[in-house]
Motif scaffolding. Structure first.
Motif, PDB file in Angstrom:
ATOM      1  N   HIS A  10      -7.212  97.003  43.097  1.00  0.00           N
ATOM      2  CA  HIS A  10      -7.185  96.710  44.540  1.00  0.00           C
ATOM      3  C   HIS A  10      -6.026  95.776  44.862  1.00  0.00           C
ATOM      4  CE1 HIS A  10      -9.832  96.052  48.339  1.00  0.00           C
ATOM      5  NE2 HIS A  10      -8.570  95.760  48.614  1.00  0.00           N
ATOM      6  N   HIS A  12      -2.533  95.230  47.557  1.00  0.00           N
ATOM      7  CA  HIS A  12      -1.782  95.651  48.755  1.00  0.00           C
ATOM      8  C   HIS A  12      -0.301  95.415  48.498  1.00  0.00           C
ATOM      9  CE1 HIS A  12      -5.417  96.137  51.245  1.00  0.00           C
ATOM     10  NE2 HIS A  12      -5.888  95.180  50.475  1.00  0.00           N
ATOM     11  N   MET A  42      -3.270  99.957  47.864  1.00  0.00           N
ATOM     12  CA  MET A  42      -4.141 100.319  48.992  1.00  0.00           C
ATOM     13  C   MET A  42      -3.348 101.029  50.104  1.00  0.00           C
ATOM     14  SD  MET A  42      -7.291  99.821  48.794  1.00  0.00           S
ATOM     15  CE  MET A  42      -8.224  99.423  47.305  1.00  0.00           C
ATOM     16  N   HIS A 153     -14.488  94.667  46.757  1.00  0.00           N
ATOM     17  CA  HIS A 153     -14.727  93.228  47.023  1.00  0.00           C
ATOM     18  C   HIS A 153     -16.107  92.878  47.599  1.00  0.00           C
ATOM     19  CE1 HIS A 153     -13.409  94.755  50.848  1.00  0.00           C
ATOM     20  NE2 HIS A 153     -12.119  94.642  50.591  1.00  0.00           N
ATOM     21  N   ASP A 225      -7.686  92.138  45.186  1.00  0.00           N
ATOM     22  CA  ASP A 225      -7.462  92.284  46.634  1.00  0.00           C
ATOM     23  C   ASP A 225      -6.242  91.464  47.056  1.00  0.00           C
ATOM     24  OD1 ASP A 225      -7.640  93.112  49.238  1.00  0.00           O
ATOM     25  OD2 ASP A 225      -9.375  91.873  49.739  1.00  0.00           O
TER      26      ASP A 225
HETATM   27 ZN    ZN Z   1      -7.886  94.907  50.245  1.00  0.00          ZN
END
Ligand code: ZN
Ligand code: NCD
Length: 352
Positions: A10, A12, A42, A153, A225
């Motif tokens: 995960h 970005h 992502m 998450h 994340d």
């Molecule tokens: Zn995310």
């Protein structure tokens, strides 16, 4: 001490449209500095990775710039549902956003959800941003279509306990938690202001306790994340949610190992073995991460992410990455990223 190359499911990477926050070269440099040799990017970019054109352009850019291996998610969007079969050819997995967060991707209607579950190939994962009762929606879809769903998450006691119940009944669900939801609480959100704001928001002390309680049975992966935004954006009136994490994730989890909160073997399951199994990812031969278990202050001045800050600045952790080898080549050593842009691989999976 050597670990296998870690996998972050995960991340970005902000291409296209957010290159001032991060790009494939800087994001994958940050990954290597954090002991991560494969990232799954992502789709909430601008435009989102919801059309074959956007996905193909992002894959080409990743192939030119990435320093570690990269797979890309396709994003589910009600207007672009007809593209799903084509997207499935080159995306690693499908991401469905059920709740509000950064970017326009959102699915709030049952016809789109049914189309996703009927169309997306069964051997590729469907991952969901699902909070509170949306987790029940995802579990219901996993049961109705009898196919795996991965929850991104997870951050609250009620969510992790619901997932534990679903797993007890044998439903094919898996989940990830982030280091920031394990190491920070809503009290830190107050202290950090916009630099402690992300989706899902930081939880109560009881939510955090529940995640630690479930780390050894219900939780399948640690995922960062990594959601970089510039400091100017974070201090602006409409600050976007999200915090970076690629360069701090392993050090934080090693710290938890030294505190006997999990074993090193479990860390490897959470950050390598399970991510690879859940997303059916290729093996990286001759790939190791050498770590040293020593007290180290987290220093945002020396980070490789374009955003240049971390909510963990100044914290002392008990571990650091010393050297990373990817397919036999030293790609990171003592603070320096040695891998050239384009030396990473863009990964995809065959149609079975
Ligand atoms: Zn995310
Ligand atoms: C993410 C982002 O900035 O792209 N933000 C966040 O707060 N986590 C989006 C997301 O993963 O929800």
């Amino acid at each position: 001490m050597n670990l296998p190359g870690l996998i972050d499911v995960h991340t970005h990477l902000r291409v296209p449209g957010g290159e001032h926050k991060e790009d494939f070269a800087t994001g994958t440099a940050a990954a290597l500095a954090g002991g991560i040799t494969m990232v799954l990017g992502m789709p909430n970019t601008s435009p989102p990775l919801s059309t074959p054109e956007a996905l193909e352009a992002a894959r080409a850019q990743a192939q030119a710039d990435a320093r570690c291996d990269v797979g890309l998610f396709a994003g589910a969007s009600p207007e672009q549902i007809a593209y799903l079969p084509e997207l499935a050819r080159h995306a690693i997995a499908l991401k469905i956003y059920l709740n509000d967060t950064f970017g326009p991707l959102r699915v709030e209607d049952v016809p789109t959800l049914r189309a996703c579950f009927q169309t997306w190939p069964r051997h590729k994962m469907i991952a969901m941003h699902a909070e509170k009762q949306s987790v029940a929606v995802g579990i219901g879809l996993a049961a109705a279509y009898d196919r795996p769903v991965h929850f991104c998450h997870i951050s609250r006691r009620e969510e992790i306990e619901l997932i534990a119940d679903a797993k007890m009944r044998g439903l094919p669900v898996t989940c990830e938690v982030t280091p920031h939801h394990l190491f920070l609480t809503e009290a830190d959100a107050v202290r950090l202001g916009p630099l402690g704001d992300m989706r899902p928001v930081l939880g109560t002390a009881d939510d955090v306790a529940a995640l630690w309680e479930r780390l050894n049975d219900t939780i399948d992966c640690i995922a960062t994340d990594h959601a970089p935004h510039t400091l100017a954006e974070k201090h602006s009136a409409n600050a976007p949610p999200g915090v970076p994490g690629l360069e701090t994730s392993l050090a934080l989890m090693l710290t938890a190992v030294t505190q006997n909160r999990l074993t090193l073997a479990r860390l490897i399951e959470l950050m390598h073995t399970n991510p690879r199994r859940i997303y059916n990812l290729p093996e990286q031969p001759d790939t190791q991460v050498e770590v040293e278990m020593m007290p180290t202050a987290i220093n945002q001045e020396i980070m490789h992410s374009k955003c240049g800050w971390t909510p963990f600045a100044g914290m002392t952790v008990n571990g650091r990455v010393r050297r990373v080898a990817l397919r036999g080549a030293v790609v990171y050593e003592d603070g320096e990223v040695l891998a050239a842009p384009g030396s990473g691989r863009v990964i995809s999976m065959s149609d079975e």
